[in-house]
Write a protein that holds these residues in place. Sequence first.
Motif, PDB file in Angstrom:
ATOM      1  N   LYS A   1       0.629  -1.057  -0.317  1.00  0.00           N
ATOM      2  CA  LYS A   1      -0.042  -0.107   0.017  1.00  0.00           C
ATOM      3  C   LYS A   1       0.979   1.157   0.091  1.00  0.00           C
ATOM      4  CE  LYS A   1      -2.222  -1.304   3.683  1.00  0.00           C
ATOM      5  NZ  LYS A   1      -3.377  -1.191   4.913  1.00  0.00           N
ATOM      6  N   VAL A   2       1.820   1.218   0.844  1.00  0.00           N
ATOM      7  CA  VAL A   2       2.674   2.386   0.900  1.00  0.00           C
ATOM      8  C   VAL A   2       3.386   2.372  -0.254  1.00  0.00           C
ATOM      9  CG1 VAL A   2       4.701   3.457   2.282  1.00  0.00           C
ATOM     10  CG2 VAL A   2       2.772   2.268   3.441  1.00  0.00           C
ATOM     11  N   SER A   3       3.962   1.477  -0.892  1.00  0.00           N
ATOM     12  CA  SER A   3       4.708   1.591  -2.187  1.00  0.00           C
ATOM     13  C   SER A   3       3.892   2.098  -3.314  1.00  0.00           C
ATOM     14  CB  SER A   3       5.502   0.282  -2.524  1.00  0.00           C
ATOM     15  OG  SER A   3       4.468  -0.539  -2.770  1.00  0.00           O
ATOM     16  N   PHE A   4       2.547   1.412  -3.507  1.00  0.00           N
ATOM     17  CA  PHE A   4       1.784   2.046  -4.464  1.00  0.00           C
ATOM     18  C   PHE A   4       1.515   3.756  -4.621  1.00  0.00           C
ATOM     19  CE2 PHE A   4      -2.813   2.830  -5.617  1.00  0.00           C
ATOM     20  CZ  PHE A   4      -2.623   2.674  -7.119  1.00  0.00           C
ATOM     21  N   LEU A   5       1.001   4.140  -3.222  1.00  0.00           N
ATOM     22  CA  LEU A   5       1.071   5.443  -3.032  1.00  0.00           C
ATOM     23  C   LEU A   5       2.266   6.285  -3.477  1.00  0.00           C
ATOM     24  CD1 LEU A   5      -1.105   5.662   0.336  1.00  0.00           C
ATOM     25  CD2 LEU A   5      -2.011   5.601  -1.998  1.00  0.00           C
ATOM     26  N   LEU A   6       3.221   5.628  -2.998  1.00  0.00           N
ATOM     27  CA  LEU A   6       4.523   6.672  -3.535  1.00  0.00           C
ATOM     28  C   LEU A   6       4.909   6.634  -4.991  1.00  0.00           C
ATOM     29  CD1 LEU A   6       6.900   5.637  -0.267  1.00  0.00           C
ATOM     30  CD2 LEU A   6       5.528   7.725  -0.732  1.00  0.00           C
ATOM     31  N   SER A   7       4.460   5.417  -5.481  1.00  0.00           N
ATOM     32  CA  SER A   7       5.201   5.280  -6.955  1.00  0.00           C
ATOM     33  C   SER A   7       3.879   5.968  -7.679  1.00  0.00           C
ATOM     34  CB  SER A   7       4.817   3.774  -7.094  1.00  0.00           C
ATOM     35  OG  SER A   7       3.595   3.259  -7.042  1.00  0.00           O
ATOM     36  N   LEU A   8       2.661   6.038  -7.143  1.00  0.00           N
ATOM     37  CA  LEU A   8       1.420   6.700  -7.860  1.00  0.00           C
ATOM     38  C   LEU A   8       2.111   8.532  -7.762  1.00  0.00           C
ATOM     39  CD1 LEU A   8      -1.069   6.716  -9.466  1.00  0.00           C
ATOM     40  CD2 LEU A   8      -2.106   7.060  -7.090  1.00  0.00           C
ATOM     41  N   ALA A   9       2.479   8.795  -6.656  1.00  0.00           N
ATOM     42  CA  ALA A   9       3.044  10.453  -6.460  1.00  0.00           C
ATOM     43  C   ALA A   9       4.128  10.424  -7.301  1.00  0.00           C
ATOM     44  CB  ALA A   9       3.414  10.449  -4.974  1.00  0.00           C
ATOM     45  N   VAL A  10       5.027   9.766  -7.479  1.00  0.00           N
ATOM     46  CA  VAL A  10       6.093   9.777  -8.630  1.00  0.00           C
ATOM     47  C   VAL A  10       5.765   9.868  -9.899  1.00  0.00           C
ATOM     48  CG1 VAL A  10       8.399   8.850  -9.294  1.00  0.00           C
ATOM     49  CG2 VAL A  10       7.814   8.856  -6.928  1.00  0.00           C
ATOM     50  N   GLY A  11       4.722   9.144 -10.313  1.00  0.00           N
ATOM     51  CA  GLY A  11       4.363   9.086 -11.596  1.00  0.00           C
ATOM     52  C   GLY A  11       3.459  10.522 -12.116  1.00  0.00           C
ATOM     53  N   ILE A  12       2.736  10.961 -10.931  1.00  0.00           N
ATOM     54  CA  ILE A  12       2.064  12.191 -11.541  1.00  0.00           C
ATOM     55  C   ILE A  12       3.027  13.498 -11.293  1.00  0.00           C
ATOM     56  CG2 ILE A  12       0.686  14.111 -10.040  1.00  0.00           C
ATOM     57  CD1 ILE A  12      -0.925  11.727  -9.096  1.00  0.00           C
ATOM     58  N   ILE A  13       4.334  13.365 -10.459  1.00  0.00           N
ATOM     59  CA  ILE A  13       5.118  14.368 -10.736  1.00  0.00           C
ATOM     60  C   ILE A  13       5.956  14.239 -12.128  1.00  0.00           C
ATOM     61  CG2 ILE A  13       7.213  14.933  -9.716  1.00  0.00           C
ATOM     62  CD1 ILE A  13       6.423  14.179  -7.063  1.00  0.00           C
ATOM     63  N   ILE A  14       6.033  12.923 -12.611  1.00  0.00           N
ATOM     64  CA  ILE A  14       6.855  12.779 -13.809  1.00  0.00           C
ATOM     65  C   ILE A  14       5.897  13.571 -15.124  1.00  0.00           C
ATOM     66  CG2 ILE A  14       7.368  11.217 -15.644  1.00  0.00           C
ATOM     67  CD1 ILE A  14       8.418   9.407 -13.408  1.00  0.00           C
ATOM     68  N   ILE A  15       4.554  13.340 -15.024  1.00  0.00           N
ATOM     69  CA  ILE A  15       3.716  13.840 -16.094  1.00  0.00           C
ATOM     70  C   ILE A  15       3.824  15.392 -15.936  1.00  0.00           C
ATOM     71  CG2 ILE A  15       1.268  13.997 -16.608  1.00  0.00           C
ATOM     72  CD1 ILE A  15       1.176  11.125 -15.758  1.00  0.00           C
ATOM     73  N   VAL A  16       3.554  16.013 -14.577  1.00  0.00           N
ATOM     74  CA  VAL A  16       3.661  17.537 -14.619  1.00  0.00           C
ATOM     75  C   VAL A  16       4.691  17.994 -15.132  1.00  0.00           C
ATOM     76  CG1 VAL A  16       3.370  19.271 -12.702  1.00  0.00           C
ATOM     77  CG2 VAL A  16       1.692  17.223 -12.632  1.00  0.00           C
ATOM     78  N   ALA A  17       5.824  17.239 -14.447  1.00  0.00           N
ATOM     79  CA  ALA A  17       7.240  17.971 -14.920  1.00  0.00           C
ATOM     80  C   ALA A  17       7.343  17.951 -16.524  1.00  0.00           C
ATOM     81  CB  ALA A  17       8.475  17.203 -14.232  1.00  0.00           C
ATOM     82  N   ALA A  18       7.135  16.785 -17.241  1.00  0.00           N
ATOM     83  CA  ALA A  18       7.205  16.694 -18.411  1.00  0.00           C
ATOM     84  C   ALA A  18       6.081  17.926 -19.203  1.00  0.00           C
ATOM     85  CB  ALA A  18       6.497  15.456 -19.119  1.00  0.00           C
ATOM     86  N   ALA A  19       4.960  17.958 -18.740  1.00  0.00           N
ATOM     87  CA  ALA A  19       4.278  18.926 -19.497  1.00  0.00           C
ATOM     88  C   ALA A  19       4.858  20.391 -19.195  1.00  0.00           C
ATOM     89  CB  ALA A  19       2.572  18.996 -18.701  1.00  0.00           C
ATOM     90  N   VAL A  20       5.269  20.952 -18.004  1.00  0.00           N
ATOM     91  CA  VAL A  20       5.747  22.179 -17.874  1.00  0.00           C
ATOM     92  C   VAL A  20       7.112  22.271 -18.738  1.00  0.00           C
ATOM     93  CG1 VAL A  20       7.074  23.426 -16.220  1.00  0.00           C
ATOM     94  CG2 VAL A  20       5.080  22.383 -15.308  1.00  0.00           C
ATOM     95  N   LEU A  21       7.940  21.350 -18.769  1.00  0.00           N
ATOM     96  CA  LEU A  21       9.260  21.303 -19.313  1.00  0.00           C
ATOM     97  C   LEU A  21       8.967  21.450 -21.116  1.00  0.00           C
ATOM     98  CD1 LEU A  21      12.221  21.163 -19.708  1.00  0.00           C
ATOM     99  CD2 LEU A  21      12.228  18.650 -20.027  1.00  0.00           C
TER     100      LEU A  21
END
Length: 217
Positions: free
Chosen positions: A112-132
């Motif tokens: 459960k903890v790893s799923f939430l952390l990896s989901l947060a990392v995936g969202i950060i990657i998508i937002v960072a790619a859009a901003v870049l």
Amino acid sequence: MPQPPAEHPAASTSLMPPVGGAGQGGTYGGQPAPPPGAPAAGGNGFSQPTTYAKGQPTPPRGTRVGGGNTPPGGTPAAGVRRPAAPPAAGGLGRTRKARLRVTKADPWSVMKVSFLLSLAVGIIIIVAAAVLWMTLDSLGVFDSLGKTLKDVTGSDTNGGGLNIMDYVGFGKVMTFTSLIAVVDVVLLTALSTLSAFIYNAAAGFTGGIELTLAEED
């Protein structure tokens, strides 16, 4: 002539020894009487009672008082052991340490903890790619690259050529980034759960990881 009644033998028998007169050093109960004005003996394992004047503060519980009674003036007699003063507020506190051992990791909680952390990392990657991508497009980087490729390949004269936006357009970039984020979530969750099982198996042989925790007062 009437005779006086006979005296009972027990009436004349006294269990107490004779008591000597005051100041003559008599005995009481087989023990020599203390001289007048002498302090009572306290060597039999019993402490002498301590009296305090009205309004005088009593010492804290556990304070050992040596000697006689406290005088009425409130000044303790010699031999009084006062409680130690508390340490200064700015001094160094005592550090308590505890050694703990992690013997088991619950795979369900790890997943459960790893799923939430990896989901947060995936969202950060998508937002960072859009901003870049928006930043590079506002700076004209893609236009410059397109013109450079056309000059190199000579596509301006032929009317066709390579268009860089067909490969690095916003839609294509976001699709590729979302795919990477989904793979990241799945892989991190699976690997973390598998790592929990492996750790539990290893901790059964080695005892687990030891941790030392410190707490300062």
